[in-house]
Design an enzyme around this catalytic site. Structure first.
Site, mmCIF file in Angstrom:
data_model
loop_
_atom_site.group_PDB
_atom_site.id
_atom_site.type_symbol
_atom_site.label_atom_id
_atom_site.label_comp_id
_atom_site.label_asym_id
_atom_site.label_seq_id
_atom_site.Cartn_x
_atom_site.Cartn_y
_atom_site.Cartn_z
ATOM 1 N N ASN A 1 0.871 -1.169 0.000
ATOM 2 C CA ASN A 1 0.000 0.000 0.000
ATOM 3 C C ASN A 1 0.912 1.224 0.000
ATOM 4 O OD1 ASN A 1 -1.795 2.032 0.520
ATOM 5 N ND2 ASN A 1 -2.741 1.047 2.309
ATOM 6 N N ARG B 1 -2.474 -1.953 -3.642
ATOM 7 C CA ARG B 1 -3.664 -1.123 -3.492
ATOM 8 C C ARG B 1 -3.513 0.066 -4.433
ATOM 9 N NH1 ARG B 1 -4.974 3.211 1.101
ATOM 10 N NH2 ARG B 1 -7.089 3.677 0.440
ATOM 11 N N GLU C 1 -8.268 -4.492 5.245
ATOM 12 C CA GLU C 1 -8.099 -4.218 3.817
ATOM 13 C C GLU C 1 -7.002 -5.080 3.207
ATOM 14 O OE1 GLU C 1 -8.288 0.078 5.008
ATOM 15 O OE2 GLU C 1 -9.018 0.303 2.960
ATOM 16 N N HIS D 1 -12.302 3.573 -0.497
ATOM 17 C CA HIS D 1 -12.340 2.600 0.609
ATOM 18 C C HIS D 1 -13.100 1.337 0.196
ATOM 19 C CE1 HIS D 1 -12.155 6.156 3.686
ATOM 20 N NE2 HIS D 1 -10.938 5.638 3.542
ATOM 21 N N ARG E 1 -10.267 16.441 6.488
ATOM 22 C CA ARG E 1 -11.038 16.822 5.296
ATOM 23 C C ARG E 1 -12.439 17.277 5.693
ATOM 24 N NH1 ARG E 1 -10.038 11.271 2.293
ATOM 25 N NH2 ARG E 1 -8.052 10.994 3.346
#
Ligand code: AMP
Length: 394
Positions: free
Chosen positions: A10, A87, A380, A176, A237
């Site tokens: 990742n 990823r 993940e 996601h 964010r």
């Protein structure tokens, strides 16, 4: 010897996270992280080992990962390694499933850089270097957007001029995806059902946060859009705002596009509201009476409730709502506040069950509640490894 191991990479803008997973039994043979790439104080954490010193770029970072694996006799040259899973944040409309990377696939991922300028370049670098280190090994890209490509067109479209939108590939993609896929399936399992039998709202609440509505195992809506900026309030964010805020900041505050981008992506959300993006700190300060932290918590939970309500309407019937990722798995106060007041809609949280800490998927709703409320730890890396292994074995 059958190759059953998958290395999951990742690659972020300044970090590389990795896991080596043996799919024969799901065991983690190695877990590590290279962070602060490009700084003097880069750090490599490999299991319990930790080293620091300058790591100038991603190539050096991946070489450091290869060395750490070598030290443990798990090097990239191992015949037991079946593939490397990468990823990749943005797969656009083309990549709806994990894909073995060749030159043409890599070019297409590069073409998507304008819609994922912060993420795709690091992912591409990771793929290039891993390919150079083991050219004969399948390199498989697993896309954050793939799970959301099933969204109906009316959920994916922004209501803007179609020609302009199409010319610039402006639409809602969602992110996601590996987490939403994994958690929605695990939630069905927890209910003793198949994914096809249940409708689930997944709330992935980490530093980045997104919600999705999953009907019978298929994603029908999600809160992130063209980029991971839309939707829920996040660590740094803003999530949803009136787009006219951008014009206002430009015209009235004289800010440049890059400054506004930085404001909304890095200096907003919980950090912007109260200076802290760690939910533990926010809750601690709020409990002590800190007004800014109380307001930040209120804004965060209010937005969450609005999405639970919206996705309840989108799904019509909800069997479960699942909390996952750093905040979702760990913050009982967030779960309690988000579900509180929704009893008439069939949602409820049992205070005792909610306060239990565990790494296992679990229900936190009382028996009488019409909708199951679940805490389901996301994984993940395992999801990526499973998808990659299924592809290379086929
Ligand atoms: P993630 O992006 O999934 O790794 O989530 C990271 C975020 O999870 C952190 O920024 C914290 O806000 C939050 N977090 C982690 N541990 C806890 C905890 N024990 N209680 C509340 N929030 C937590």
């Amino acid at each position: 010897m059958t190759a059953t191991r998958i290395l999951v990479l990742n690659s972020g803008s300044s970090s590389v996270k990795y896991q080596l997973i043996d799919m024969a039994d799901g065991s983690r043979l190695a877990t590590g992280l290279v962070e602060r790439i490009g700084e003097e104080t880069s750090r490599v954490k490999h299991g319990d080992r930790e080293t620091s010193g300058p790591i100038p770029d991603h190539e050096a970072a991946l070489r450091a990962v290869a060395e750490e694996l070598d030290t443990d006799g798990l090097g990239l040259d191992s015949p037991e390694l079946a593939a490397v899973g990468h990823r990749v944040v943005h797969g656009g409309l083309r990549f709806t499933a994990p894909t073995v990377v060749d030159d043409e696939v890599l070019e297409e991922i590069e073409r998507l850089v304008p819609v994922a300028p912060l993420h795709n370049p690091a992912n591409i670098t990771g793929i290039r270097i891993a390919r150079a280190l083991r050219p004969d090994l399948p390199q498989v890209a697993v896309f954050d957007t793939a799970f959301h490509t099933t969204m109906p067109e009316y959920a994916a479209r922004y209501a803007i001029d179609v020609e302009t939108a199409d010319a610039h590939r402006i639409r809602r993609y969602g992110f996601h995806g590996t987490s939403h896929a994994y958690v929605s399936r695990e939630t069905a399992k927890l209910l003793g059902k198949t994914p096809e039998e249940v409708n689930v709202i997944v709330l992935h609440l980490g530093n980045g946060a997104s919600a999705s509505a999953v009907r019978g195992g298929v994603c029908v809506d999600t809160s992130m859009g063209l980029t991971p900026l839309e939707g829920l309030v996040m660590g740094t964010r803003s999530g949803d705002i009136d787009p006219a805020v951008v014009f206002h900041l430009s015209r009235v505050a004289g800010m440049s596009v890059d400054e506004i981008d930085e404001l909304l992506n890095k200096k907003s959300g919980m950090v912007g509201l109260c200076g802290d993006n760690d939910m533990r700190e926010v809750v601690r300060r709020a409990v002590e009476g800190d007004g800014a932290a109380q307001l930040a918590f209120g804004v965060y939970v209010h937005r969450l409730k609005k999405y639970i309500g919206a996705y309840s309407a989108v799904l019509g019937r909800v069997d479960a709502v699942a909390f996952t990722a750093g905040v979702g798995e760990n913050s009982a106060p967030v779960r309690e506040a988000a579900i509180g007041g929704l009893e008439e809609m069939g949602y409820a949280v049992d205070a005792d069950l909610n306060s239990v800490r565990s790494d296992e998927p679990r229900l936190i709703s009382p028996d009488y509640a019409r909708v199951a409320v679940a805490v389901v730890p996301t994984d993940e890396e395992l999801e990526i490894a499973q998808q990659v292994y299924a592809l290379v074995r086929a």
